[in-house]
Design a protein around this motif. Structure first.
Motif, PDB file in Angstrom:
ATOM      1  N   VAL A   1       0.994  -1.116  -0.348  1.00  0.00           N
ATOM      2  CA  VAL A   1      -0.071  -0.445   0.115  1.00  0.00           C
ATOM      3  C   VAL A   1       0.886   0.987   0.005  1.00  0.00           C
ATOM      4  O   VAL A   1       2.160   1.411   0.676  1.00  0.00           O
ATOM      5  N   HIS A   2       0.758   1.910  -1.485  1.00  0.00           N
ATOM      6  CA  HIS A   2       1.537   3.604  -1.007  1.00  0.00           C
ATOM      7  C   HIS A   2       0.920   4.560  -0.417  1.00  0.00           C
ATOM      8  O   HIS A   2      -0.279   4.361  -0.978  1.00  0.00           O
ATOM      9  N   VAL A   3       0.795   5.153   0.673  1.00  0.00           N
ATOM     10  CA  VAL A   3       0.275   6.402   0.962  1.00  0.00           C
ATOM     11  C   VAL A   3       1.387   7.572   1.462  1.00  0.00           C
ATOM     12  O   VAL A   3       2.573   8.269   1.190  1.00  0.00           O
ATOM     13  N   THR A   4       0.333   9.238   1.763  1.00  0.00           N
ATOM     14  CA  THR A   4       1.315   9.803   2.202  1.00  0.00           C
ATOM     15  C   THR A   4       1.069  10.640   3.057  1.00  0.00           C
ATOM     16  O   THR A   4       0.406   9.843   4.084  1.00  0.00           O
ATOM     17  N   ASP A   5       2.103  10.767   3.730  1.00  0.00           N
ATOM     18  CA  ASP A   5       3.079  11.144   5.108  1.00  0.00           C
ATOM     19  C   ASP A   5       1.467  11.617   6.240  1.00  0.00           C
ATOM     20  O   ASP A   5       1.089  12.685   4.954  1.00  0.00           O
ATOM     21  N   SER A   6       1.255  11.713   6.957  1.00  0.00           N
ATOM     22  CA  SER A   6       0.098  12.683   7.614  1.00  0.00           C
ATOM     23  C   SER A   6       0.688  11.976   8.941  1.00  0.00           C
ATOM     24  O   SER A   6       0.856  11.504   9.603  1.00  0.00           O
ATOM     25  N   VAL A   7       0.971  13.872   9.887  1.00  0.00           N
ATOM     26  CA  VAL A   7       1.019  13.719  11.378  1.00  0.00           C
ATOM     27  C   VAL A   7      -0.162  13.501  11.647  1.00  0.00           C
ATOM     28  O   VAL A   7       0.340  13.027  13.418  1.00  0.00           O
ATOM     29  N   ALA A   8      -1.391  13.402  11.683  1.00  0.00           N
ATOM     30  CA  ALA A   8      -2.200  12.852  12.317  1.00  0.00           C
ATOM     31  C   ALA A   8      -2.167  10.836  13.308  1.00  0.00           C
ATOM     32  O   ALA A   8      -2.110  10.521  12.393  1.00  0.00           O
ATOM     33  N   PRO A   9      -2.469  12.084  14.762  1.00  0.00           N
ATOM     34  CA  PRO A   9      -2.393   9.902  15.215  1.00  0.00           C
ATOM     35  C   PRO A   9      -3.052   9.164  14.608  1.00  0.00           C
ATOM     36  O   PRO A   9      -2.702   7.633  14.905  1.00  0.00           O
ATOM     37  N   ARG A  10      -4.175   9.072  14.062  1.00  0.00           N
ATOM     38  CA  ARG A  10      -5.736   8.352  13.413  1.00  0.00           C
ATOM     39  C   ARG A  10      -4.323   7.179  12.283  1.00  0.00           C
ATOM     40  O   ARG A  10      -4.234   6.541  12.679  1.00  0.00           O
ATOM     41  N   PHE A  11      -3.550   8.325  11.969  1.00  0.00           N
ATOM     42  CA  PHE A  11      -2.904   8.250  10.604  1.00  0.00           C
ATOM     43  C   PHE A  11      -3.022   7.579  11.093  1.00  0.00           C
ATOM     44  O   PHE A  11      -1.371   6.207  10.892  1.00  0.00           O
ATOM     45  N   GLN A  12      -1.123   7.620  11.770  1.00  0.00           N
ATOM     46  CA  GLN A  12      -0.362   6.497  12.594  1.00  0.00           C
ATOM     47  C   GLN A  12      -1.276   4.305  12.859  1.00  0.00           C
ATOM     48  O   GLN A  12       0.182   4.708  12.466  1.00  0.00           O
ATOM     49  N   GLN A  13      -1.797   5.114  13.297  1.00  0.00           N
ATOM     50  CA  GLN A  13      -2.699   3.810  13.883  1.00  0.00           C
ATOM     51  C   GLN A  13      -3.430   3.244  12.824  1.00  0.00           C
ATOM     52  O   GLN A  13      -2.359   1.681  13.106  1.00  0.00           O
ATOM     53  N   TYR A  14      -3.469   3.558  11.993  1.00  0.00           N
ATOM     54  CA  TYR A  14      -3.834   3.233  10.867  1.00  0.00           C
ATOM     55  C   TYR A  14      -2.944   2.615  10.258  1.00  0.00           C
ATOM     56  O   TYR A  14      -2.752   0.983   9.737  1.00  0.00           O
ATOM     57  N   VAL A  15      -1.888   3.242   9.843  1.00  0.00           N
ATOM     58  CA  VAL A  15      -0.195   2.725   9.262  1.00  0.00           C
ATOM     59  C   VAL A  15      -0.010   0.945   9.843  1.00  0.00           C
ATOM     60  O   VAL A  15       0.139  -0.064   9.580  1.00  0.00           O
ATOM     61  N   ALA A  16      -0.150   1.700  11.359  1.00  0.00           N
ATOM     62  CA  ALA A  16       0.703   0.231  12.045  1.00  0.00           C
ATOM     63  C   ALA A  16      -0.505  -1.319  11.830  1.00  0.00           C
ATOM     64  O   ALA A  16      -0.132  -1.757  11.980  1.00  0.00           O
ATOM     65  N   GLU A  17      -1.675  -0.825  12.600  1.00  0.00           N
ATOM     66  CA  GLU A  17      -2.422  -1.844  11.804  1.00  0.00           C
ATOM     67  C   GLU A  17      -3.140  -2.612  10.464  1.00  0.00           C
ATOM     68  O   GLU A  17      -2.533  -3.766  10.658  1.00  0.00           O
ATOM     69  N   LEU A  18      -2.153  -1.613  10.018  1.00  0.00           N
ATOM     70  CA  LEU A  18      -2.541  -2.066   8.312  1.00  0.00           C
ATOM     71  C   LEU A  18      -1.074  -3.462   8.467  1.00  0.00           C
ATOM     72  O   LEU A  18      -1.046  -4.345   7.874  1.00  0.00           O
TER      73      LEU A  18
END
Ligand SMILES: Cc1cc2nc3c(=O)[nH]c(=O)nc-3n(C[C@H](O)[C@H](O)[C@H](O)COP(=O)(O)OP(=O)(O)OC[C@H]3O[C@@H](n4cnc5c(N)ncnc54)[C@H](O)[C@@H]3O)c2cc1C
Lengths: 156, 272
Positions: A86-103
């Motif tokens: 999965v390619h995705v662009t970075d975000s500082v939002a904690p929810r984003f970091q959490q989804y990346v970790a879950e993926l």
């Protein structure tokens, strides 16, 4: 299972999203985050604005806009396209970091792209803007290019 | 659930989206006149004339501002692109430098967010001074834009109908809610976040904290003179409260400091 998909989110919802540009042929997905939105109850105006942005971002490619649980929808979309990355662009939002970790825990490889920097500051910022500005002004005022090509007047 | 991507007109798209996202939004299914997407963003960028920005950016009527925030917030335009475009077309002038300085505010709030995460939604520092007004919940007249104060109601109405509010008006409304009404900043921030097309956790919560002094040296306050000056007198001219002596902003800063915070202006501003 060596395909690639692009996951677009609300912090980078453009046809010029760096993850999209790096993968010109790849299928792309944007998801209306159901549990988050059900709790947040934003105005329709906001959601419609996102929809318009998403429509244009995926135009001309194998794109999909969905409503659901973000991580589940990204996984399902990856499976549909035999993709393991999965390619995705970075975000500082904690929810984003959490989804990346879950993926990542589900076995998908996540490649994170970065938007062009405005200033190269990394790490903890000072407490006040004035102190920040003093330290970045010179760099902030140095253009890195001539900017995007603008539409001509007639296009409207 | 898969959403349709084949509808052509805005009306069709809006009607469809209202059904497809039922349960996920509040209020009427009315799109903003501000269009989403990269094409609209580039048109806005082209239309923005930065000349006189420094002088007119605070004026809620003249509005020498770019209106680019919804696009920047959602990454449809990057800060770098906007900066590059403005500097290459208008060169280095006091106006372009002021504009880049404002772009830097967003970069700053993002860095604070990257560092503190969800802690930005709690008081970052103790308030330097707290209003003496008792705490209360967001009053219904704020939700319906019927406070009777033209400067506040016009700003709220624009927010509710278009999803945009001018920066100076955001400061007035945020100060009014916190310091005059005693509303917790999180409630005000929540209201803004639900409506602003540029609604951003960092820019929004941290600006509210800046107004409240939990992320700044002093609470931000304003008075009637400030409203008169930055709305070319238009709001007060139409405001019944401005004519019957009951405008809550019609006072000197010195008196407002005493009335709202029980301290002198010098103390409020940290000069004593
Ligand atoms: C209480 C309060 C809440 C706010 N909430 C938000 C928010 O949720 N999202 C948001 O983007 N801005 C927020 N702002 C900042 C500012 O009001 C808006 O960015 C600005 O009004 C957007 O209009 P513009 O694009 O025409 O601004 P311009 O003056 O044309 O500025 C150009 C760009 O610089 C950035 N910018 C300018 N001023 C600020 C600022 N003070 N803080 C952060 N970025 C800035 C924005 O990206 C803006 O688009 C808030 C301000 C206050 C006082």
């Amino acid at each position: 299972m060596n395909g690639v998909i692009v996951w677009l989110h609300g912090d980078s919802l453009s046809p010029t999203d760096p993850a999209l540009l790096a993968n010109p042929g790849a299928p792309a997905i944007f998801i209306f985050d159901e549990p988050f939105l059900a709790a947040a109850q934003l105005s329709f105006k906001r959601l419609f604005f996102l929809y318009e942005c998403a429509l244009e971002a995926i135009a001309g490619r194998n794109g999909s806009i969905r409503r659901g649980v973000v991580v589940d929808e990204v996984r399902a979309f990856a499976a549909e396209h035999q993709a393991s990355t999965v390619h995705v662009t970075d975000s500082v939002a904690p929810r984003f970091q959490q989804y990346v970790a879950e993926l990542q825990t589900t076995g998908l490889q996540v490649v994170i792209h970065h938007p062009p920097t405005f200033v190269s500051w990394r790490g903890e910022p000072p407490r006040r803007f004035s102190a920040f500005w003093r330290r970045v002004a010179e760099e902030a005022l140095r253009p890195g290019s001539t900017g995007p090509e603008l539409p001509s007047e007639e296009v409207e | 659930m898969q959403l349709r991507t084949d509808l052509q007109t805005r009306e069709e798209q809006a009607a469809y989206l209202a059904e497809a996202l039922a349960g996920l939004f509040e209020g009427a299914a009315q799109p903003s006149p501000i269009r989403g997407g990269r094409r609209a963003a580039l048109r806005r960028l082209r239309a923005f004339n930065v000349q006189h920005y420094a002088r007119t950016r605070n004026d809620v009527v003249q509005r020498g501002v770019s209106l680019l925030s919804p696009y920047i917030r959602h990454g449809v335009l990057t800060l770098a692109e906007v900066r590059d475009s403005i500097l290459s077309r208008f060169g280095h002038t006091p106006d372009t430098e002021k504009f880049v300085n404002e772009l830097a505010w967003r970069a700053f709030w993002q860095l604070v967010y990257a560092h503190l995460g969800d802690r930005i939604h709690q008081d970052i520092e103790p308030a330097k001074y707290r209003t003496r007004v008792p705490r209360r919940l967001l009053p219904p007249e704020v939700m319906s834009a019927t406070t009777g104060l033209v400067c506040i109601d016009e700003s709220l109405r624009e927010l509710y109908t278009t999803g945009y509010m001018h920066n100076h008006a955001r400061m007035w409304v945020a100060a009014y809610l916190q310091h005059w009404l005693g509303v917790d900043w999180r409630e005000g921030a929540d209201l803004f976040y639900r409506h602003l097309l540029d609604g951003d956790p960092a820019s929004n919560s941290l600006s509210w904290q800046w107004v409240g002094s939990t992320f700044s040296h002093k609470p931000y306050i304003f008075n009637r003179q400030n409203v008169e000056r930055f709305s070319a007198g238009t709001y007060c001219a139409r405001c019944p409260l401005a004519h019957n002596g009951s405008c809550p902003f019609d006072d000197s800063y010195e008196n407002l400091a005493w009335r709202l915070f029980g301290v002198s202006l010098a103390e409020l501003e940290g000069r004593r």
